[in-house]
Design an enzyme around this catalytic site. Structure first.
Site, PDB file in Angstrom:
ATOM      1  CG  HIS A   1      -3.358   3.639   2.561  1.00  0.00           C
ATOM      2  ND1 HIS A   1      -3.735   3.434   1.311  1.00  0.00           N
ATOM      3  CD2 HIS A   1      -2.967   2.661   3.213  1.00  0.00           C
ATOM      4  CE1 HIS A   1      -3.938   1.901   0.890  1.00  0.00           C
ATOM      5  NE2 HIS A   1      -3.448   2.144   2.647  1.00  0.00           N
TER       6      HIS A   1
ATOM      7  CG  ASN B   1      -5.871  -0.753   1.545  1.00  0.00           C
ATOM      8  OD1 ASN B   1      -4.985  -0.112   0.225  1.00  0.00           O
ATOM      9  ND2 ASN B   1      -6.131  -0.923   1.978  1.00  0.00           N
TER      10      ASN B   1
ATOM     11  CB  CYS C   1      -1.382  -0.140   1.635  1.00  0.00           C
ATOM     12  SG  CYS C   1      -2.304  -1.074   0.768  1.00  0.00           S
TER      13      CYS C   1
HETATM   14  N1  ACO Z   1     -18.402  -8.336   8.849  1.00  0.00           N
HETATM   15  C1  ACO Z   1     -19.226  -8.774   9.941  1.00  0.00           C
HETATM   16  N2  ACO Z   1     -18.133  -9.268  10.614  1.00  0.00           N
HETATM   17  C2  ACO Z   1     -17.018  -9.209  10.715  1.00  0.00           C
HETATM   18  C3  ACO Z   1     -16.398  -8.623   9.493  1.00  0.00           C
HETATM   19  C4  ACO Z   1     -17.254  -8.357   8.742  1.00  0.00           C
HETATM   20  N3  ACO Z   1     -17.327  -8.039   7.429  1.00  0.00           N
HETATM   21  N4  ACO Z   1     -15.180  -9.224   9.610  1.00  0.00           N
HETATM   22  C5  ACO Z   1     -15.146  -9.353  10.701  1.00  0.00           C
HETATM   23  N5  ACO Z   1     -16.126  -9.465  11.474  1.00  0.00           N
HETATM   24  C6  ACO Z   1     -16.124 -10.134  12.823  1.00  0.00           C
HETATM   25  C7  ACO Z   1     -15.379 -10.674  13.384  1.00  0.00           C
HETATM   26  O1  ACO Z   1     -15.204 -11.818  13.397  1.00  0.00           O
HETATM   27  C8  ACO Z   1     -14.612 -10.443  14.519  1.00  0.00           C
HETATM   28  O2  ACO Z   1     -15.958 -11.492  15.639  1.00  0.00           O
HETATM   29  P1  ACO Z   1     -15.836 -12.450  16.555  1.00  0.00           P
HETATM   30  O3  ACO Z   1     -15.347 -10.720  17.483  1.00  0.00           O
HETATM   31  O4  ACO Z   1     -17.212 -12.280  17.088  1.00  0.00           O
HETATM   32  O5  ACO Z   1     -14.784 -13.060  16.541  1.00  0.00           O
HETATM   33  C9  ACO Z   1     -15.323  -8.924  15.108  1.00  0.00           C
HETATM   34  O6  ACO Z   1     -16.262  -8.678  13.498  1.00  0.00           O
HETATM   35  C10 ACO Z   1     -13.887  -8.008  15.200  1.00  0.00           C
HETATM   36  O7  ACO Z   1     -13.029  -8.625  14.414  1.00  0.00           O
HETATM   37  P2  ACO Z   1     -12.005  -7.072  14.686  1.00  0.00           P
HETATM   38  O8  ACO Z   1     -11.153  -8.116  13.126  1.00  0.00           O
HETATM   39  O9  ACO Z   1     -11.223  -7.546  15.875  1.00  0.00           O
HETATM   40  O10 ACO Z   1     -12.126  -6.189  13.962  1.00  0.00           O
HETATM   41  P3  ACO Z   1     -12.231  -4.706  14.009  1.00  0.00           P
HETATM   42  O11 ACO Z   1     -12.032  -3.988  14.419  1.00  0.00           O
HETATM   43  O12 ACO Z   1      -9.833  -4.777  14.025  1.00  0.00           O
HETATM   44  O13 ACO Z   1     -12.099  -4.272  12.806  1.00  0.00           O
HETATM   45  C11 ACO Z   1     -10.790  -4.395  10.310  1.00  0.00           C
HETATM   46  C12 ACO Z   1     -11.201  -5.014  11.289  1.00  0.00           C
HETATM   47  C13 ACO Z   1     -11.176  -3.505   9.933  1.00  0.00           C
HETATM   48  C14 ACO Z   1      -9.864  -5.244   9.078  1.00  0.00           C
HETATM   49  C15 ACO Z   1      -9.429  -3.370  10.669  1.00  0.00           C
HETATM   50  O14 ACO Z   1      -8.669  -4.096  11.717  1.00  0.00           O
HETATM   51  C16 ACO Z   1      -8.306  -2.606  10.161  1.00  0.00           C
HETATM   52  O15 ACO Z   1      -8.869  -1.641   9.200  1.00  0.00           O
HETATM   53  N6  ACO Z   1      -7.025  -2.555  10.471  1.00  0.00           N
HETATM   54  C17 ACO Z   1      -6.010  -1.963   9.467  1.00  0.00           C
HETATM   55  C18 ACO Z   1      -6.010  -2.788   7.918  1.00  0.00           C
HETATM   56  C19 ACO Z   1      -5.206  -1.880   7.072  1.00  0.00           C
HETATM   57  O16 ACO Z   1      -4.782  -0.738   7.627  1.00  0.00           O
HETATM   58  N7  ACO Z   1      -4.287  -2.389   6.578  1.00  0.00           N
HETATM   59  C20 ACO Z   1      -2.991  -1.556   5.689  1.00  0.00           C
HETATM   60  C21 ACO Z   1      -2.973  -1.965   4.250  1.00  0.00           C
HETATM   61  S1  ACO Z   1      -3.821  -3.289   4.005  1.00  0.00           S
HETATM   62  C22 ACO Z   1      -1.765  -4.172   2.589  1.00  0.00           C
HETATM   63  O17 ACO Z   1      -1.370  -3.179   2.988  1.00  0.00           O
HETATM   64  C23 ACO Z   1      -2.350  -4.892   1.473  1.00  0.00           C
END
Ligand code: ACO
Length: 323
Positions: free
Chosen positions: A250, A280, A113
């Site tokens: 980003h 993204n 990214c």
């Molecule tokens: N819909 C519904 N529920 C979901 C989904 C979805 N799409 N995805 C995950 N859940 C659930 C999980 O299963 C979990 O359920 P549980 O508590 O019963 O186990 C719950 O939601 C919470 O999951 P988390 O992963 O802890 O959620 P979080 O609040 O961390 O959000 C997210 C996830 C959006 C991915 C976040 O962590 C994030 O944005 N991280 C950074 C991503 C990023 O910046 N990437 C960098 C660049 S990417 C690259 O370089 C290619």
């Protein structure tokens, strides 16, 4: 001193739009979950047969047009991508030929990214050293080709798109500094575990090509790294955080963007947000946001912009520039 100044920008998004509601019909998710956790409402998806090189080409043509530069004037092409059309030749070479800029150096940069910010930094150094005068810098991705559409934790996050800038050598102002970092020790938190040399997994979907991410860990690392790099960038230029006109981050997650804005004490009105519309788009994200900000009239000539990105590797980087 020679600066590289943005002479023009362009971007391109594939026609097809996939909304959160569309996704909720495919995987167990909802518009409410996606929007509240990420800020994303929709993303664009490349059509079958439409490649990263196609998106890059359309974005580049628009950037050249905006800059009033002919392809024959380009003396460097650097393209950030993690989803090249082919293993080789590079997408930059394919783009060069399609534009009719044959002869100049052209190469891809893979920094996930952070690909565009890395590419911009490389091109800036060519211009500063006098090795190039007119550079085309592109960030382009078809990241959805790597998405496992049955995995709700990742498939809701990504989209396809491309952005491009034309940099020209300038005596007065332009890019003031760029800052790049990487930490290869966190590979498994955000990666695609197959490749030519490691091998592919013949019996898995898409031969094992898929994005794997420990989202909450990536989130924490991203916020920390971006906090540090905005401080580093301001300090290197003897600037106060209130001197900035615009933050162009980003576009991975609105909550990460808000955290960086808070660090800079910037109201969200001075932060460019496109993640709601684009998702993204990896290397495409910063130049897409920049082009949207310029074309909408928000960003004006003479203003001070801070660009930043964080991605797989981990990689992170920033660029401070006077537009
Ligand atoms: N819909 C519904 N529920 C979901 C989904 C979805 N799409 N995805 C995950 N859940 C659930 C999980 O299963 C979990 O359920 P549980 O508590 O019963 O186990 C719950 O939601 C919470 O999951 P988390 O992963 O802890 O959620 P979080 O609040 O961390 O959000 C997210 C996830 C959006 C991915 C976040 O962590 C994030 O944005 N991280 C950074 C991503 C990023 O910046 N990437 C960098 C660049 S990417 C690259 O370089 C290619």
């Amino acid at each position: 001193r020679i600066y590289s100044r943005i002479a023009g920008t362009g971007s391109y998004l594939p026609e097809k739009v996939l909304t959160n509601d569309d996704l909720a019909r495919v995987v167990d998710t909802s518009d409410e979950w996606i929007a509240s956790r990420t800020g994303i409402r929709q993303r664009h998806i490349a059509a079958e047969g439409e490649t990263t090189g196609d998106l890059a080409y359309h974005a580049a043509v628009r950037a050249l047009e905006a800059a009033g530069v002919d392809a024959s004037e380009i003396d460097l092409i650097v393209l950030g991508t993690t989803t090249p059309d082919l293993i080789f030749p590079s997408t930059a070479c394919l783009l060069q030929h399609r534009l009719g800029a044959n002869g100049c150096p052209a190469f891809d940069v893979n920094a996930a990214c952070s690909g565009f910010v890395y590419a911009l930094s490389v091109a800036d150094k060519f211009i500063r050293s006098g090795a190039a005068k007119t550079a085309l810098v592109v960030g382009a991705e078809t990241l959805t080709r790597m998405v496992d559409w049955s995995e709700r934790t990742t498939c809701v996050l990504f989209g396809d798109g491309a952005g491009a800038v034309v940099l020209k050598a300038d005596d007065d102002t332009g890019i003031l500094s760029t800052h790049l970092h990487a930490d290869g020790g966190k590979k498994e938190l955000l990666w695609n575990p197959v490749g030519v040399s490691v091998g592919f997994k013949e019996n898995e979907k898409n031969a094992g090509v898929r994005i794997r991410m420990t989202g909450n860990e990536v989130f924490k690392h991203a916020v920390k790294a971006l906090d540090a790099i905005v401080d580093e960038t301001l300090d290197a230029n003897g600037l106060d955080r209130h001197d900035l006109d615009w933050l162009i981050p980003h576009q991975a997650n609105l909550r990460i963007i808000e955290a960086t804005a808070k660090r800079l004490d910037m109201p969200m009105e001075r932060v460019i947000v496109t993640v709601d519309q684009h998702g993204n788009t990896s290397s495409g994200s910063v130049p897409l946001a920049l082009d949207a900000a310029i074309r909408s009239g928000k960003v004006q000539r003479g203003q001070l912009l801070l660009l930043e990105a964080f991605g797989g590797g981990f990689t992170w980087g920033s660029a401070l520039l006077r537009y």
